[in-house]
Design a protein around this motif. Structure first.
Motif, PDB file in Angstrom:
ATOM      1  N   GLU A   1      25.606  40.240  37.593  1.00 43.49           N
ATOM      2  CA  GLU A   1      26.280  38.789  37.881  1.00 43.49           C
ATOM      3  C   GLU A   1      27.574  38.859  38.474  1.00 43.49           C
ATOM      4  OE1 GLU A   1      27.620  35.115  34.988  1.00 43.49           O
ATOM      5  OE2 GLU A   1      25.825  36.289  34.401  1.00 43.49           O
ATOM      6  N   VAL A   2      27.718  38.082  39.343  1.00 43.37           N
ATOM      7  CA  VAL A   2      28.768  37.941  40.123  1.00 43.37           C
ATOM      8  C   VAL A   2      29.678  36.623  40.050  1.00 43.37           C
ATOM      9  CG1 VAL A   2      29.901  38.207  42.578  1.00 43.37           C
ATOM     10  CG2 VAL A   2      27.912  39.613  41.808  1.00 43.37           C
ATOM     11  N   THR A   3      30.967  36.476  39.996  1.00 46.19           N
ATOM     12  CA  THR A   3      31.799  35.532  40.256  1.00 46.19           C
ATOM     13  C   THR A   3      32.492  35.877  41.374  1.00 46.19           C
ATOM     14  OG1 THR A   3      31.803  34.910  37.930  1.00 46.19           O
ATOM     15  CG2 THR A   3      33.612  33.787  39.176  1.00 46.19           C
ATOM     16  N   SER A   4      32.290  34.930  42.492  1.00 49.43           N
ATOM     17  CA  SER A   4      33.232  35.354  43.847  1.00 49.43           C
ATOM     18  C   SER A   4      34.302  34.409  43.738  1.00 49.43           C
ATOM     19  CB  SER A   4      32.207  35.479  44.997  1.00 49.43           C
ATOM     20  OG  SER A   4      33.021  35.508  46.092  1.00 49.43           O
ATOM     21  N   ILE A   5      35.494  35.036  44.188  1.00 47.53           N
ATOM     22  CA  ILE A   5      36.868  34.015  44.172  1.00 47.53           C
ATOM     23  C   ILE A   5      37.511  34.498  45.424  1.00 47.53           C
ATOM     24  CG2 ILE A   5      38.617  33.229  43.007  1.00 47.53           C
ATOM     25  CD1 ILE A   5      37.136  33.970  40.459  1.00 47.53           C
ATOM     26  N   GLY A   6      38.014  33.577  46.032  1.00 46.19           N
ATOM     27  CA  GLY A   6      38.767  33.818  47.361  1.00 46.19           C
ATOM     28  C   GLY A   6      40.271  33.851  47.318  1.00 46.19           C
ATOM     29  N   HIS A   7      40.831  33.538  46.246  1.00 46.37           N
ATOM     30  CA  HIS A   7      42.300  33.548  45.959  1.00 46.37           C
ATOM     31  C   HIS A   7      42.770  33.906  44.676  1.00 46.37           C
ATOM     32  CE1 HIS A   7      46.595  31.825  46.044  1.00 46.37           C
ATOM     33  NE2 HIS A   7      46.178  31.619  47.442  1.00 46.37           N
ATOM     34  N   PRO A   8      43.702  34.699  44.667  1.00 50.67           N
ATOM     35  CA  PRO A   8      44.253  35.252  43.555  1.00 50.67           C
ATOM     36  C   PRO A   8      44.550  34.324  42.291  1.00 50.67           C
ATOM     37  CG  PRO A   8      45.824  36.177  45.278  1.00 50.67           C
ATOM     38  CD  PRO A   8      44.798  35.325  45.868  1.00 50.67           C
ATOM     39  N   SER A   9      45.308  33.395  42.693  1.00 51.02           N
ATOM     40  CA  SER A   9      45.779  32.392  41.706  1.00 51.02           C
ATOM     41  C   SER A   9      44.579  31.785  41.172  1.00 51.02           C
ATOM     42  CB  SER A   9      46.572  31.161  42.551  1.00 51.02           C
ATOM     43  OG  SER A   9      47.681  31.549  43.110  1.00 51.02           O
ATOM     44  N   LYS A  10      43.285  31.444  41.788  1.00 50.88           N
ATOM     45  CA  LYS A  10      42.135  31.131  41.412  1.00 50.88           C
ATOM     46  C   LYS A  10      41.657  31.992  40.388  1.00 50.88           C
ATOM     47  CE  LYS A  10      38.840  28.138  40.907  1.00 50.88           C
ATOM     48  NZ  LYS A  10      38.635  26.893  40.184  1.00 50.88           N
ATOM     49  N   ALA A  11      41.517  33.228  40.741  1.00 48.09           N
ATOM     50  CA  ALA A  11      41.069  34.577  39.887  1.00 48.09           C
ATOM     51  C   ALA A  11      41.722  34.307  38.601  1.00 48.09           C
ATOM     52  CB  ALA A  11      41.219  35.618  40.786  1.00 48.09           C
TER      53      ALA A  11
END
Length: 120
Positions: free
Chosen positions: A21-31
């Motif tokens: 399962e993958v959670t894909s996030i593009g910004h460190p703050s959001k991560a």
């Protein structure tokens, strides 16, 4: 976590294809926002990102009590020893240099995660 959509999509595709399962996030703050309330089995982080580098994000993820000891794979275009050592000091478990093959990515992920049985 990679700020480049195409790289993030390729990594996500391969990891999903291997049954994870993958959670894909593009910004460190959001991560960090997502990580504050969720657990993960592995984090794949780019080294060069806006706001903070992959090492800083790795340290901040490990500072969350429920993610202490989280395996972290750093994916980066930097092949120099200084960056590799910085990644290790930040708590990264493994390091993969771009460009990489999907086979190499799968090998790194497989070494950090248990094998997933896929339904036939």
């Amino acid at each position: 976590m990679d700020d480049d959509d195409d790289i993030r999509d390729i990594i996500s595709f391969r990891v999903r294809r291997d049954g994870h399962e993958v959670t894909s996030i593009g910004h460190p703050s959001k991560a960090l926002e997502v990580a504050a309330t969720q657990s993960f089995d592995l984090a794949i982080l780019d080294w060069s990102m806006p706001v903070m580098n992959g090492g800083e994000l790795c340290e901040r993820l490990h500072a969350l009590p429920h993610l202490d000891g989280l395996p972290v794979l750093i994916v980066t275009a930097y092949a120099d020893m200084d960056t590799r050592q910085s990644a290790e000091r930040s708590g990264a478990s493994s390091y993969l240099t771009k460009p990489f093959s999907l086979h190499d990515l799968a090998g790194c992920v497989g070494a950090l995660l248990p094998v997933v049985e896929r339904a036939s």
